[in-house]
Design a protein around this motif. Structure first.
Motif, short mmCIF file in Angstrom:
data_model
loop_
_atom_site.label_atom_id
_atom_site.label_comp_id
_atom_site.label_asym_id
_atom_site.label_seq_id
_atom_site.Cartn_x
_atom_site.Cartn_y
_atom_site.Cartn_z
N TRP A 212 0.81 -1.24 0.00
CA TRP A 212 0.00 0.00 0.00
C TRP A 212 0.84 1.28 0.00
CZ3 TRP A 212 0.55 3.47 4.00
CH2 TRP A 212 1.19 3.00 5.15
N ASP B 89 1.45 2.65 -3.43
CA ASP B 89 0.26 3.37 -3.95
C ASP B 89 0.20 4.77 -3.37
OD1 ASP B 89 -1.12 1.61 -5.73
OD2 ASP B 89 -1.76 0.40 -4.03
N GLN B 90 0.45 4.85 -2.05
CA GLN B 90 0.35 6.17 -1.41
C GLN B 90 1.39 7.13 -1.99
OE1 GLN B 90 1.30 7.21 2.97
NE2 GLN B 90 -0.89 6.86 2.99
N LEU C 201 0.37 8.17 -5.63
CA LEU C 201 -0.72 9.16 -5.61
C LEU C 201 -0.19 10.54 -5.20
CD1 LEU C 201 -3.62 7.02 -4.10
CD2 LEU C 201 -3.29 7.70 -6.48
N ALA C 202 0.70 10.55 -4.20
CA ALA C 202 1.29 11.83 -3.76
C ALA C 202 2.14 12.42 -4.88
CB ALA C 202 2.14 11.61 -2.52
N ARG D 137 9.36 11.11 5.46
CA ARG D 137 8.34 12.05 4.98
C ARG D 137 8.15 13.27 5.86
NH1 ARG D 137 5.09 10.76 8.71
NH2 ARG D 137 4.60 8.60 9.21
N GLU E 137 -7.26 15.16 5.87
CA GLU E 137 -7.39 14.24 4.73
C GLU E 137 -6.16 14.19 3.82
OE1 GLU E 137 -8.81 18.22 3.58
OE2 GLU E 137 -9.02 16.91 5.30
N GLN E 138 -5.22 15.10 4.02
CA GLN E 138 -4.09 15.19 3.08
C GLN E 138 -3.20 13.94 3.07
OE1 GLN E 138 -2.68 18.85 2.09
NE2 GLN E 138 -0.52 18.42 2.30
N ASN E 139 -2.84 13.49 1.88
CA ASN E 139 -1.88 12.38 1.74
C ASN E 139 -0.57 12.81 2.41
OD1 ASN E 139 0.25 10.79 0.69
ND2 ASN E 139 -0.96 10.24 -1.10
N ILE F 11 2.71 13.97 0.34
CA ILE F 11 2.75 15.03 -0.68
C ILE F 11 3.90 16.01 -0.45
CG2 ILE F 11 1.49 17.08 -1.52
CD1 ILE F 11 -0.99 15.40 -1.65
#
Ligand SMILES: NC(=O)c1ccc[n+]([C@@H]2O[C@H](COP(=O)([O-])OP(=O)(O)OC[C@H]3O[C@@H](n4cnc5c(N)ncnc54)[C@H](OP(=O)(O)O)[C@@H]3O)[C@@H](O)[C@H]2O)c1
Length: 336
Positions: A11, A14-15, A18-19, A124, A278-280, A283
């Motif tokens: 996963w 994927d994260q 998307l970011a 991150r 909600e922010q990934n 990012i």
């Protein structure tokens, strides 16, 4: 646009994709998996043309991507980063970048010989707005008296471990454990906010495999201590605290940094910053990496990349010293 290749089909990849795509600077072109069917199943949700590989040499030598995101088990990060650099690819490697300082030393040497390549450890939270805010607030504190930082998250793999299996993250062979996996964030905090400690000690709770399921690390500085509480066998909701003389900085969580508050000597609380829920969470780092990768020839960008690398080297050294203090030996430690 930067062409992105990925290793690891869990996963987190994927994260990151998307970011990365949300920044408008990357698009996914290439996927490696040990099994081609896994790569294809993973890639099928993305709507761009993708090349698939189940051979790592072919992935690096024939893959038409500029930068690789590596999210494999920890013990593979070093070898895969070396392969990427030799193939002329920029590297974004998940934390922890390397298993030990020997690997890190070889990697830094290779990067010196390939100075056109950018290499990033994907820690991150250090790219988040709140991380910089805390650094700034610490400069304003006349007296610093250390911190108590906690990151304990029950692992989705712990039930498997209890049932008798040895998932990678609970294995010495794969350079797993609470310190490497979650402690790395808190070591980044400590080194970025307080500098390199004079002495470090780790008191782990070791599991059946010899790996640390949880533990307490103490980083000693001249005038204070920074205490790190980490674990993968329980959840903690304790906030992080950084101590001034009368003031305390309160962090909702020292690795996630969604909320930062200041409590004054009278107990009044001021909210300094709150990140949208909600922010990934990837990012900010994807933006930071893209900004540098847009112009890798720029001396300023090179310097920033070097500074991040220097910090990654120090974090790697402290993680190793902590492990050494607790006699936690990885298979990777015996391989050089
Ligand atoms: N930044 C974050 O918030 C965050 C969150 C979670 C994880 N991570 C990092 O991401 C990395 C991967 O973590 P994870 O939990 O996803 O690990 P994992 O499930 O153990 O492995 C990740 C991927 O590596 C491949 N793999 C698994 N076992 C392997 C083996 N024995 N040999 C070679 N490849 C193997 C698998 O892909 P294929 O089957 O496709 O080959 C798998 O999807 C770790 O370094 C972790 O620290 C970061």
């Amino acid at each position: 646009m930067l062409k992105l290749g990925v290793i690891g089909t869990n996963w987190i990849t994927d994260q990151f994709i998307l970011a990365a795509e949300a920044t408008g600077e990357f698009h996914l072109t290439s996927i490696y998996s040990r099994k081609i069917s896994t790569a294809q199943a993973f890639g099928s949700k993305y709507l761009t043309p993708i090349e698939y590989f189940d051979d790592l040499d072919r992935f690096f030598n024939e893959g038409k991507f500029d930068v690789v995101y590596i999210a494999s088990p920890n013990s593979l990060h070093y070898e895969q980063s070396v392969q990427a650099i030799k193939a002329g690819k920029h590297v974004i490697v998940e934390k922890p970048a390397c298993s030990n300082p020997t690997e890190m030393k070889h990697l830094v040497k290779l990067l010196r010989q390939n100075s056109e390549i950018f290499y990033f450890e994907a820690a991150r939270h250090i790219h988040s707005k709140n991380f910089a805010l805390i650094k700034q607030k610490l400069k304003d504190l006349k007296v610093k008296q250390g911190a108590n930082l906690t990151y304990k998250k029950y692992s989705s793999r712990y039930a498997e471990f209890l049932a008798g299996a040895e998932p990678n993250i609970f294995s010495l062979d794969f350079s797993g454990g609470a310190l490497q996996d979650l402690g790395v964030y808190l070591v980044y905090d400590a080194l970025s906010w307080f500098g390199f400690p004079g002495e470090v000690n780790y008191y782990p709770v070791k599991l059946r495999s010899g790996i640390d399921g949880s533990g307490t690390a103490i980083l000693s500085y001249e005038d204070f201590e920074v205490v790190l509480n980490i674990g993968k066998t329980a959840n903690s909701y304790l906030p992080g605290e950084i101590y001034g003389e009368k003031e305390t900085l309160l962090l909702d969580n020292a690795a996630e940094l969604k909320k930062v508050e200041l409590v004054d000597g009278a107990g009044n609380v001021t909210i300094l910053s709150v990140e949208p829920e909600e922010q990934n969470p990837m990012i900010a780092e994807a933006k930071a990496f893209a900004k540098l990768l847009r112009d890798p020839g720029s001396l300023e960008n090179k310097q920033i990349q070097q500074d991040w690398l220097a910090l990654a080297v120090e974090v790697n050294q402290v993680l190793y010293e902590l492990r050494k203090s607790a006699q936690i030996v990885f298979k990777a430690d015996r391989e050089f």
